[in-house]
Design an enzyme around this catalytic site. Structure first.
Site, PDB file in Angstrom:
ATOM      1  N   SER A  11       5.658   7.410   0.032  1.00 11.70           N
ATOM      2  CA  SER A  11       4.800   7.363   1.211  1.00 11.70           C
ATOM      3  C   SER A  11       4.008   6.070   1.287  1.00 11.70           C
ATOM      4  CB  SER A  11       3.829   8.547   1.172  1.00 11.70           C
ATOM      5  OG  SER A  11       3.005   8.440   0.038  1.00 11.70           O
ATOM      6  N   CYS A  12       4.077   5.228   0.257  1.00  9.96           N
ATOM      7  CA  CYS A  12       3.167   4.072   0.218  1.00  9.96           C
ATOM      8  C   CYS A  12       3.861   2.729   0.392  1.00  9.96           C
ATOM      9  CB  CYS A  12       2.398   4.086  -1.092  1.00  9.96           C
ATOM     10  SG  CYS A  12       1.532   5.635  -1.336  1.00  9.96           S
ATOM     11  N   PHE A  13       4.793   2.376  -0.501  1.00 13.71           N
ATOM     12  CA  PHE A  13       5.406   1.047  -0.413  1.00 13.71           C
ATOM     13  C   PHE A  13       6.055   0.800   0.960  1.00 13.71           C
ATOM     14  CE2 PHE A  13       6.220   0.106  -5.247  1.00 13.71           C
ATOM     15  CZ  PHE A  13       4.863   0.132  -5.462  1.00 13.71           C
TER      16      PHE A  13
ATOM     17  N   LYS B  82       5.524   2.160   3.919  1.00 15.80           N
ATOM     18  CA  LYS B  82       4.506   2.118   4.977  1.00 15.80           C
ATOM     19  C   LYS B  82       3.648   0.857   4.857  1.00 15.80           C
ATOM     20  CE  LYS B  82       0.696   4.703   4.354  1.00 15.80           C
ATOM     21  NZ  LYS B  82      -0.506   3.906   4.561  1.00 15.80           N
ATOM     22  N   ASP B  83       3.239   0.547   3.646  1.00 15.47           N
ATOM     23  CA  ASP B  83       2.312  -0.582   3.478  1.00 15.47           C
ATOM     24  C   ASP B  83       3.010  -1.930   3.668  1.00 15.47           C
ATOM     25  OD1 ASP B  83       0.431   1.320   3.051  1.00 15.47           O
ATOM     26  OD2 ASP B  83       0.181   0.958   0.908  1.00 15.47           O
TER      27      ASP B  83
END
Ligand code: UGA
Length: 432
Positions: free
Chosen positions: A269-271, A273-274
């Site tokens: 959910s992080c890399f 999206k970021d």
């Protein structure tokens, strides 16, 4: 201190539980009544190792959840830990943050002290001061520095290790423009710093810098994995083992050993999206982020390379193929941006008959792909399969042995370096 946390995702819940463990009184605000009831019953609303124990100890006691923002009124500081999901163009969707800022503003309107509002969520530089603060100003009728203060305090917790990462961080980043905000945040974290096994650095910086540090951290790590994947792809072409190369370059302290496992690439959910958000933010200012574009391109290519490798060994049309692992990494049932999806898509294009197995993520994947077969065990997935593709590095896959004997054709393509090559299987690795 009395600390409020808005949001009960894996960041909000983890920090709320830990703040309670550190001796603070904690109010956790969430719109979901089921989540609120679970927290107040001492039950963890999400799966995160160690959270059950902390929730049982503090939920409904030092940590009280509520749907009512008015409960925030008695606290000294409020952390906004809400999701900032991707829009179609990669930019972040601030709607949950904006709604929370407005509700918080209504509460601040009635308060007669300087409440500190801390943005925990990952947001583009400028968001805290230029988007969130003005909403609170409008709703409260007060201004930053006169009635409330703002700060930005990014989080570096990994899913599956969130509680351990929280209690022993490398750094605590405090982004603020006034001394009182810095002092309040230092007081919040003081018991953590005292209890930490290591010696966490306290980084006091500006709000925009704090916002950027979070993106830089994740973009750097994602790029590091894509770089070792690119080098790994070249290694493969030359018959070189990328893991031996990685072990050697890791001995250079300027490189270090972390995030050098080459293979199928990054998800979660992080890399994704970021990296998408910071690329979109760069383009918004007419800067072309060529390296971050390539970071994503290399990542997109890895599942294709796995499938090409499979084609080198066997034609899977009409044959049973085992997909081993569905979660984006071991230790979680999270399938967001998992590499398993492009692998499944590639197998469907090849008319393979898919049987998928994951120790915990099966039900999540079943919602997305209801028509493929799901096995209850690794052994069941391998039985009668003409090929097995290893997608997630679950420990139990490393222990598989006699189970391979039940395959119809023992072709094993490993995307994570989790299976030991052995007699009796036709083994190939993605970057070795
Ligand atoms: C990541 C960061 O590591 C956290 O510091 C950050 O707080 C978090 O994002 C966030 O922004 O909230 P997480 O997404 O939980 O945490 O996952 P990681 O453990 O970092 O793994 C990310 C992906 O990289 C996984 O798909 C993993 O399989 C892959 N990876 C990691 C590799 O392919 N090779 C490696 O050597 C390391």
């Amino acid at each position: 201190m009395h600390v409020s946390v808005v949001g009960s995702g894996y960041i909000g819940t983890t920090i709320a539980a830990w703040f309670a463990e550190l001796g603070h009184t904690v109010t956790n605000v969430d719109i979901d009544e089921d989540v609120v009831a679970a927290v107040n019953n001492g039950e963890a609303p999400i799966h995160e190792p160690g959270l059950d124990e902390l929730m049982a100890a503090h939920g409904g006691d030092a940590l009280v959840a509520t749907t009512d923002y008015d409960e925030v009124a008695g606290s000294d500081v409020t952390f906004l830990a809400l999701p900032t999901p991707s829009n179609d163009d990669g930019s972040i969707d601030l709607s949950a943050m904006k709604a929370a800022a407005e509700s918080l503003g209504d509460v601040i309107a009635e308060k007669d002290d300087d409440h500190l509002v801390v943005v925990k969520s990952t947001v583009i530089p400028g968001t805290t001061a230029e988007t969130i603060a003005p909403i609170i100003e409008d709703a409260s009728g007060k201004t930053v520095g006169e009635g409330f203060r703002i700060a930005m305090n990014p989080e570096f917790l990994r899913e599956g290790f969130a509680l351990d990462d929280f209690k022993d961080p490398d750094k605590i980043v405090i982004g603020a423009e006034d001394d009182q905000a810095v002092e309040t945040l230092n007081r919040v974290y003081e018991p953590l710093v005292e209890a930490a096994a290591g010696d966490p650095a306290i980084v006091e910086t500006g709000i925009r810098e704090a916002e950027m540090i979070k993106y830089a951290n994740n973009a750097f790590l994602a790029t590091k994995v894509s770089l070792i994947n690119e080098l790994g792809n070249i290694c493969k072409e030359y018959g070189v083992d990328a893991y031996e190369v990685a072990d050697a370059i890791a001995l250079d302290h300027r490189i270090d050993e972390h995030f050098l496992r080459s293979g199928l690439g990054w998800g979660g959910s992080c890399f994704p999206k970021d990296v998408a958000a910071i690329r979109a933010a760069a383009r918004d200012r007419d800067y072309d982020p060529v390296l971050l574009d390539a970071t994503v391109e290399v990542n997109d290519r890895q599942p294709e390379r796995l499938l090409d490798l499979l084609d080198d060994h066997t034609d899977v049309a009409g044959k049973r193929v085992a997909v081993m692992g569905l979660a984006f990494k071991p230790g979680t049932d999270d399938i967001r941006y998992t590499r398993a999806v492009p692998v499944i898509e590639g197998l469907l294009e090849r008319d393979a008959e898919i049987v998928a197995y994951d120790p915990v993520a099966t039900e999540n994947m079943r919602e997305q792909y209801p028509d493929i077969t799901y096995a209850d065990s690794a052994a069941e997935a391998l039985e009668g399969a003409s090929a097995a593709l290893f997608v997630t590095d679950w420990d139990e896959f490393g222990a598989l042995d006699a189970e391979f004997e039940a395959m119809a054709e023992p072709v094993v393509i490993d995307g994570r370096r989790i299976v030991e090559p052995r007699d009796g299987i036709e083994y190939d690795g993605l970057t070795w």
